[in-house]
Scaffold this motif. Structure first.
Motif, PDB file in Angstrom:
ATOM      1  N   ASN A 116       0.810  -1.208   0.000  1.00  0.00           N
ATOM      2  CA  ASN A 116       0.000   0.000   0.000  1.00  0.00           C
ATOM      3  C   ASN A 116       0.854   1.273   0.000  1.00  0.00           C
ATOM      4  OD1 ASN A 116      -2.780   1.110   0.196  1.00  0.00           O
ATOM      5  ND2 ASN A 116      -2.043   1.952   2.138  1.00  0.00           N
ATOM      6  N   ASN A 117       2.032   1.196   0.618  1.00  0.00           N
ATOM      7  CA  ASN A 117       2.898   2.375   0.722  1.00  0.00           C
ATOM      8  C   ASN A 117       3.965   2.437  -0.371  1.00  0.00           C
ATOM      9  OD1 ASN A 117       1.545   3.189   3.069  1.00  0.00           O
ATOM     10  ND2 ASN A 117       2.889   1.942   4.374  1.00  0.00           N
ATOM     11  N   PRO A 159       5.805   3.118  -3.920  1.00  0.00           N
ATOM     12  CA  PRO A 159       5.645   4.248  -4.866  1.00  0.00           C
ATOM     13  C   PRO A 159       4.706   3.893  -6.006  1.00  0.00           C
ATOM     14  CG  PRO A 159       7.960   3.874  -4.330  1.00  0.00           C
ATOM     15  CD  PRO A 159       7.209   2.704  -3.770  1.00  0.00           C
ATOM     16  N   ARG A 160       3.961   4.879  -6.465  1.00  0.00           N
ATOM     17  CA  ARG A 160       3.058   4.721  -7.602  1.00  0.00           C
ATOM     18  C   ARG A 160       3.586   5.558  -8.762  1.00  0.00           C
ATOM     19  NH1 ARG A 160       1.416   1.534  -3.552  1.00  0.00           N
ATOM     20  NH2 ARG A 160      -0.716   0.751  -3.813  1.00  0.00           N
ATOM     21  N   TYR A 163       3.983   7.232 -12.391  1.00  0.00           N
ATOM     22  CA  TYR A 163       3.023   7.687 -13.408  1.00  0.00           C
ATOM     23  C   TYR A 163       1.599   7.794 -12.847  1.00  0.00           C
ATOM     24  CZ  TYR A 163       6.942   6.116 -16.257  1.00  0.00           C
ATOM     25  OH  TYR A 163       8.191   5.909 -16.774  1.00  0.00           O
ATOM     26  N   TRP A 164       1.479   8.178 -11.581  1.00  0.00           N
ATOM     27  CA  TRP A 164       0.172   8.250 -10.933  1.00  0.00           C
ATOM     28  C   TRP A 164      -0.779   9.200 -11.667  1.00  0.00           C
ATOM     29  CZ3 TRP A 164      -2.757   5.932  -7.324  1.00  0.00           C
ATOM     30  CH2 TRP A 164      -3.845   6.641  -6.797  1.00  0.00           C
ATOM     31  N   ARG A 216      -3.889   7.232 -13.506  1.00  0.00           N
ATOM     32  CA  ARG A 216      -4.988   7.050 -12.560  1.00  0.00           C
ATOM     33  C   ARG A 216      -6.357   7.052 -13.240  1.00  0.00           C
ATOM     34  NH1 ARG A 216      -8.352  10.255  -9.512  1.00  0.00           N
ATOM     35  NH2 ARG A 216      -8.969   9.347  -7.491  1.00  0.00           N
ATOM     36  N   ASP A 231     -10.148  -1.097 -14.393  1.00  0.00           N
ATOM     37  CA  ASP A 231     -10.812  -1.380 -13.119  1.00  0.00           C
ATOM     38  C   ASP A 231     -12.254  -1.829 -13.297  1.00  0.00           C
ATOM     39  OD1 ASP A 231     -10.674  -1.331 -10.170  1.00  0.00           O
ATOM     40  OD2 ASP A 231     -12.202   0.234 -10.358  1.00  0.00           O
ATOM     41  N   ARG A 258      -6.655   4.012   2.156  1.00  0.00           N
ATOM     42  CA  ARG A 258      -6.232   5.402   2.276  1.00  0.00           C
ATOM     43  C   ARG A 258      -6.073   5.839   3.734  1.00  0.00           C
ATOM     44  NH1 ARG A 258      -9.986   6.127  -2.119  1.00  0.00           N
ATOM     45  NH2 ARG A 258      -8.869   6.432  -4.076  1.00  0.00           N
ATOM     46  N   TYR A 265      -2.839  -0.670  -6.936  1.00  0.00           N
ATOM     47  CA  TYR A 265      -2.184   0.559  -7.412  1.00  0.00           C
ATOM     48  C   TYR A 265      -3.017   1.789  -7.075  1.00  0.00           C
ATOM     49  CZ  TYR A 265      -0.035   3.872 -10.689  1.00  0.00           C
ATOM     50  OH  TYR A 265       0.588   4.969 -11.246  1.00  0.00           O
ATOM     51  N   LEU A 266      -4.331   1.691  -7.211  1.00  0.00           N
ATOM     52  CA  LEU A 266      -5.220   2.822  -6.983  1.00  0.00           C
ATOM     53  C   LEU A 266      -5.602   3.007  -5.515  1.00  0.00           C
ATOM     54  CD1 LEU A 266      -7.620   2.337 -10.035  1.00  0.00           C
ATOM     55  CD2 LEU A 266      -5.855   4.093  -9.775  1.00  0.00           C
ATOM     56  N   HIS A 267      -5.054   2.178  -4.621  1.00  0.00           N
ATOM     57  CA  HIS A 267      -5.396   2.229  -3.194  1.00  0.00           C
ATOM     58  C   HIS A 267      -6.870   1.923  -2.950  1.00  0.00           C
ATOM     59  CE1 HIS A 267      -1.466   3.801  -2.030  1.00  0.00           C
ATOM     60  NE2 HIS A 267      -1.579   4.751  -2.958  1.00  0.00           N
TER      61      HIS A 267
END
Length: 245
Positions: free
Chosen positions: A40-41, A43-44, A46-47, A51, A59, A115, A180-182
């Protein structure tokens, strides 16, 4: 009802899946929190660029709004070809059963959303993260599509293999996108897929327990010339071969 309950309870694969579901739930409650937090923590990259695209397209592949119409089209077509309610019944029972199981677990465990950075169960935020409904959809709904196609021999073996690879790809894609999207913790997704697998196995067991020919006699247009039934639902007087696509 007691015969159905006993038939499901005596199925070794269903028992194994149920044990896996319980075990994964217990691990998700604490022992696997470090893995959940690590993913969850992470790095993402190209967020900002990815997204919106991930939310609007990948999704949605395992969402009910996409998966259920695919299952409905498959079940209705097979029901029409074989003059049997069985595909429709199996599809409806599978979806309703899976949604009930996932919804009950979500409400009971009330897991915090990713989140919040807190993967605890019974959180104050009243989250419904655990287990992942999209993960369960990927296995149960698309798995039912494949099961019906195999059961009614509606496709050739090489096409069936490719469809199986597609289901694996959908499950992996959904897991990556949701993490990736949390949207979900890692264990949400893994447990959701196990719940979907358990629901699928129960449906397969129920199919084996429905007496042969029972659902064809319910069909209002039984005996039509377009019928091409399989061995378990066919009329003794009909000798046509099942169609293959």
């Amino acid at each position: 009802m007691s015969e159905i309950a006993w038939g499901i309870a005596s199925d070794k694969i269903a028992i194994t899946m149920a044990v896996l579901l319980i075990t994964m739930t217990m691990l998700s409650a604490g022992p696997l929190h470090p893995i959940d937090n690590l993913i969850n923590n992470a790095p993402r990259p190209y967020w900002d660029e990815m997204r919106e695209f991930l939310i609007l397209w990948p999704d949605t592949v395992a969402s009910r709004f996409v998966a259920i119409p695919v299952l409905a089209a498959t079940a209705l077509q097979l029901a029409y070809w074989h003059r049997s309610w069985r595909p429709i019944i199996l599809g409806a029972v599978g979806v309703v059963g899976m949604m009930s199981l996932v919804a009950a677990m979500k409400l009971f465990f009330s897991r915090n959303h990713p989140r919040t950075l807190d993967p605890s169960f019974f959180g104050d935020a009243g989250g419904v993260s655990f287990p992942s409904g999209h993960g369960a959809n990927a296995i149960l709904i698309y798995g039912l599509v494949l099961f019906l196609i195999i059961r009614y021999r509606a496709a050739r073996p090489h096409i069936i293999r490719r469809l199986g690879y597609c289901i694996v790809g959908i499950a992996l894609l959904q897991s990556f996108v949701s993490a990736y999207l949390h949207f979900h913790w890692f264990t949400d997704l893994a447990t959701g897929m196990i719940a979907g697998g358990l629901s699928l196995r129960i449906v397969m067991r129920l199919d084996a327990m429905i007496p042969a020919g029972r659902t064809t006699m319910w069909w209002p247009w039984y005996g039509g010339s377009f019928w091409s039934g399989d061995e378990s639902d066919r009329s003794p007087s009909d000798e046509r071969e099942p169609r293959a696509a």
